[in-house]
Write a protein that holds these residues in place. Sequence first.
Motif, PDB file in Angstrom:
ATOM      1  N   MET A 168      -6.301   8.271 -23.463  1.00 28.28           N
ATOM      2  CA  MET A 168      -7.273   7.199 -23.426  1.00 28.28           C
ATOM      3  C   MET A 168      -7.505   6.662 -24.841  1.00 28.28           C
ATOM      4  O   MET A 168      -7.585   7.434 -25.794  1.00 28.28           O
ATOM      5  CB  MET A 168      -8.581   7.705 -22.821  1.00 28.28           C
ATOM      6  N   VAL A 169      -7.631   5.370 -24.963  1.00 26.22           N
ATOM      7  CA  VAL A 169      -7.852   4.717 -26.246  1.00 26.22           C
ATOM      8  C   VAL A 169      -9.333   4.771 -26.604  1.00 26.22           C
ATOM      9  O   VAL A 169     -10.195   4.498 -25.768  1.00 26.22           O
ATOM     10  CB  VAL A 169      -7.374   3.248 -26.183  1.00 26.22           C
ATOM     11  N   ASP A 170      -9.625   5.129 -27.831  1.00 24.10           N
ATOM     12  CA  ASP A 170     -11.007   5.170 -28.326  1.00 24.10           C
ATOM     13  C   ASP A 170     -11.529   3.741 -28.424  1.00 24.10           C
ATOM     14  O   ASP A 170     -10.987   2.938 -29.185  1.00 24.10           O
ATOM     15  CB  ASP A 170     -11.032   5.852 -29.691  1.00 24.10           C
ATOM     16  N   PRO A 171     -12.596   3.384 -27.698  1.00 28.18           N
ATOM     17  CA  PRO A 171     -13.114   2.018 -27.753  1.00 28.18           C
ATOM     18  C   PRO A 171     -13.835   1.694 -29.065  1.00 28.18           C
ATOM     19  O   PRO A 171     -14.073   0.535 -29.376  1.00 28.18           O
ATOM     20  CB  PRO A 171     -14.081   1.955 -26.570  1.00 28.18           C
ATOM     21  N   CYS A 172     -14.166   2.714 -29.832  1.00 26.03           N
ATOM     22  CA  CYS A 172     -14.855   2.524 -31.114  1.00 26.03           C
ATOM     23  C   CYS A 172     -14.163   3.337 -32.207  1.00 26.03           C
ATOM     24  O   CYS A 172     -14.705   4.323 -32.717  1.00 26.03           O
ATOM     25  CB  CYS A 172     -16.317   2.920 -30.987  1.00 26.03           C
ATOM     26  N   PRO A 173     -12.961   2.915 -32.610  1.00 23.78           N
ATOM     27  CA  PRO A 173     -12.207   3.710 -33.576  1.00 23.78           C
ATOM     28  C   PRO A 173     -12.627   3.544 -35.040  1.00 23.78           C
ATOM     29  O   PRO A 173     -12.201   4.316 -35.886  1.00 23.78           O
ATOM     30  CB  PRO A 173     -10.775   3.218 -33.377  1.00 23.78           C
ATOM     31  N   VAL A 174     -13.460   2.559 -35.350  1.00 25.87           N
ATOM     32  CA  VAL A 174     -13.856   2.326 -36.746  1.00 25.87           C
ATOM     33  C   VAL A 174     -15.068   3.195 -37.043  1.00 25.87           C
ATOM     34  O   VAL A 174     -16.164   2.947 -36.546  1.00 25.87           O
ATOM     35  CB  VAL A 174     -14.153   0.835 -37.006  1.00 25.87           C
ATOM     36  N   LYS A 175     -14.847   4.212 -37.885  1.00 25.98           N
ATOM     37  CA  LYS A 175     -15.891   5.207 -38.128  1.00 25.98           C
ATOM     38  C   LYS A 175     -16.172   5.438 -39.612  1.00 25.98           C
ATOM     39  O   LYS A 175     -17.048   6.225 -39.956  1.00 25.98           O
ATOM     40  CB  LYS A 175     -15.494   6.536 -37.491  1.00 25.98           C
ATOM     41  N   MET A 176     -15.402   4.761 -40.485  1.00 22.93           N
ATOM     42  CA  MET A 176     -15.591   5.057 -41.905  1.00 22.93           C
ATOM     43  C   MET A 176     -15.061   3.968 -42.812  1.00 22.93           C
ATOM     44  O   MET A 176     -14.284   3.113 -42.386  1.00 22.93           O
ATOM     45  CB  MET A 176     -14.916   6.375 -42.263  1.00 22.93           C
ATOM     46  N   CYS A 177     -15.473   4.031 -44.057  1.00 27.39           N
ATOM     47  CA  CYS A 177     -14.911   3.204 -45.124  1.00 27.39           C
ATOM     48  C   CYS A 177     -13.687   3.965 -45.621  1.00 27.39           C
ATOM     49  O   CYS A 177     -13.807   5.047 -46.198  1.00 27.39           O
ATOM     50  CB  CYS A 177     -15.925   3.033 -46.243  1.00 27.39           C
ATOM     51  N   LEU A 178     -12.518   3.403 -45.373  1.00 30.15           N
ATOM     52  CA  LEU A 178     -11.285   4.087 -45.763  1.00 30.15           C
ATOM     53  C   LEU A 178     -11.083   4.114 -47.268  1.00 30.15           C
ATOM     54  O   LEU A 178     -10.599   5.101 -47.811  1.00 30.15           O
ATOM     55  CB  LEU A 178     -10.090   3.423 -45.079  1.00 30.15           C
ATOM     56  N   CYS A 179     -11.436   3.040 -47.954  1.00 32.66           N
ATOM     57  CA  CYS A 179     -11.220   2.986 -49.410  1.00 32.66           C
ATOM     58  C   CYS A 179     -12.047   4.049 -50.145  1.00 32.66           C
ATOM     59  O   CYS A 179     -11.560   4.687 -51.070  1.00 32.66           O
ATOM     60  CB  CYS A 179     -11.557   1.597 -49.947  1.00 32.66           C
ATOM     61  N   ALA A 180     -13.300   4.236 -49.706  1.00 30.79           N
ATOM     62  CA  ALA A 180     -14.171   5.220 -50.356  1.00 30.79           C
ATOM     63  C   ALA A 180     -14.048   6.595 -49.709  1.00 30.79           C
ATOM     64  O   ALA A 180     -14.515   7.582 -50.268  1.00 30.79           O
ATOM     65  CB  ALA A 180     -15.625   4.747 -50.303  1.00 30.79           C
ATOM     66  N   GLY A 181     -13.445   6.646 -48.507  1.00 27.60           N
ATOM     67  CA  GLY A 181     -13.277   7.929 -47.828  1.00 27.60           C
ATOM     68  C   GLY A 181     -14.582   8.539 -47.353  1.00 27.60           C
ATOM     69  O   GLY A 181     -14.748   9.757 -47.384  1.00 27.60           O
ATOM     70  N   ILE A 182     -15.513   7.690 -46.891  1.00 27.66           N
ATOM     71  CA  ILE A 182     -16.795   8.199 -46.404  1.00 27.66           C
ATOM     72  C   ILE A 182     -17.097   7.591 -45.036  1.00 27.66           C
ATOM     73  O   ILE A 182     -16.871   6.407 -44.802  1.00 27.66           O
ATOM     74  CB  ILE A 182     -17.940   7.926 -47.409  1.00 27.66           C
ATOM     75  N   SER A 183     -17.603   8.421 -44.146  1.00 24.22           N
ATOM     76  CA  SER A 183     -17.898   7.956 -42.792  1.00 24.22           C
ATOM     77  C   SER A 183     -19.211   7.177 -42.772  1.00 24.22           C
ATOM     78  O   SER A 183     -20.092   7.372 -43.615  1.00 24.22           O
ATOM     79  CB  SER A 183     -17.991   9.138 -41.832  1.00 24.22           C
ATOM     80  N   PHE A 184     -19.339   6.319 -41.773  1.00 25.60           N
ATOM     81  CA  PHE A 184     -20.593   5.597 -41.590  1.00 25.60           C
ATOM     82  C   PHE A 184     -21.703   6.578 -41.219  1.00 25.60           C
ATOM     83  O   PHE A 184     -22.857   6.380 -41.587  1.00 25.60           O
ATOM     84  CB  PHE A 184     -20.446   4.507 -40.529  1.00 25.60           C
ATOM     85  N   LYS A 185     -21.337   7.653 -40.536  1.00 29.15           N
ATOM     86  CA  LYS A 185     -22.307   8.695 -40.198  1.00 29.15           C
ATOM     87  C   LYS A 185     -22.891   9.316 -41.478  1.00 29.15           C
ATOM     88  O   LYS A 185     -24.092   9.544 -41.581  1.00 29.15           O
ATOM     89  CB  LYS A 185     -21.643   9.762 -39.329  1.00 29.15           C
ATOM     90  N   ALA A 186     -22.023   9.575 -42.458  1.00 29.98           N
ATOM     91  CA  ALA A 186     -22.487  10.139 -43.731  1.00 29.98           C
ATOM     92  C   ALA A 186     -23.346   9.135 -44.495  1.00 29.98           C
ATOM     93  O   ALA A 186     -24.360   9.502 -45.090  1.00 29.98           O
ATOM     94  CB  ALA A 186     -21.300  10.579 -44.580  1.00 29.98           C
ATOM     95  N   LEU A 187     -22.947   7.857 -44.463  1.00 30.16           N
ATOM     96  CA  LEU A 187     -23.750   6.818 -45.134  1.00 30.16           C
ATOM     97  C   LEU A 187     -25.132   6.734 -44.500  1.00 30.16           C
ATOM     98  O   LEU A 187     -26.141   6.610 -45.209  1.00 30.16           O
ATOM     99  CB  LEU A 187     -23.056   5.458 -45.051  1.00 30.16           C
ATOM    100  N   LYS A 188     -25.183   6.809 -43.184  1.00 34.18           N
ATOM    101  CA  LYS A 188     -26.470   6.771 -42.483  1.00 34.18           C
ATOM    102  C   LYS A 188     -27.316   7.974 -42.875  1.00 34.18           C
ATOM    103  O   LYS A 188     -28.516   7.840 -43.134  1.00 34.18           O
ATOM    104  CB  LYS A 188     -26.239   6.739 -40.982  1.00 34.18           C
ATOM    105  N   ALA A 189     -26.693   9.152 -42.949  1.00 30.67           N
ATOM    106  CA  ALA A 189     -27.418  10.371 -43.335  1.00 30.67           C
ATOM    107  C   ALA A 189     -27.957  10.277 -44.760  1.00 30.67           C
ATOM    108  O   ALA A 189     -29.011  10.841 -45.065  1.00 30.67           O
ATOM    109  CB  ALA A 189     -26.508  11.588 -43.195  1.00 30.67           C
ATOM    110  N   GLU A 190     -27.247   9.536 -45.605  1.00 33.60           N
ATOM    111  CA  GLU A 190     -27.690   9.343 -46.997  1.00 33.60           C
ATOM    112  C   GLU A 190     -28.750   8.252 -47.119  1.00 33.60           C
ATOM    113  O   GLU A 190     -29.226   7.951 -48.207  1.00 33.60           O
ATOM    114  CB  GLU A 190     -26.498   9.003 -47.892  1.00 33.60           C
ATOM    115  N   LYS A 191     -29.077   7.648 -45.973  1.00 32.87           N
ATOM    116  CA  LYS A 191     -30.139   6.632 -45.901  1.00 32.87           C
ATOM    117  C   LYS A 191     -29.885   5.433 -46.827  1.00 32.87           C
ATOM    118  O   LYS A 191     -30.793   4.984 -47.527  1.00 32.87           O
ATOM    119  CB  LYS A 191     -31.499   7.252 -46.171  1.00 32.87           C
ATOM    120  N   ILE A 192     -28.641   4.940 -46.793  1.00 41.86           N
ATOM    121  CA  ILE A 192     -28.379   3.745 -47.589  1.00 41.86           C
ATOM    122  C   ILE A 192     -29.235   2.601 -47.058  1.00 41.86           C
ATOM    123  O   ILE A 192     -29.574   2.550 -45.876  1.00 41.86           O
ATOM    124  CB  ILE A 192     -26.885   3.352 -47.598  1.00 41.86           C
ATOM    125  N   GLU A 193     -29.591   1.684 -47.931  1.00 42.89           N
ATOM    126  CA  GLU A 193     -30.491   0.593 -47.564  1.00 42.89           C
ATOM    127  C   GLU A 193     -29.797  -0.754 -47.469  1.00 42.89           C
ATOM    128  O   GLU A 193     -30.374  -1.701 -46.925  1.00 42.89           O
ATOM    129  CB  GLU A 193     -31.638   0.525 -48.560  1.00 42.89           C
TER     130      GLU A 193
END
Length: 67
Positions: free
Chosen positions: A1-26
Amino acid sequence: MVDPCPVKMCLCAGISFKALKAEKIESVDDARERFGCAQGCGMCEVYIEMMLESGKTEFPILRAHQF
């Protein structure tokens, strides 16, 4: 099955959006300054904005007209 939401991170910086959210970026500028996001290809910028607006950390691939 194909992942309907495959974009999960900034590839250039190597950090996930989950980690950015945890760091409380504004803002994309905050992510850029603290983690180096949106400084390579820049494709993550719109996804970071979407994360900040929605709270989600996984996204479908956007088409060019959606940027």
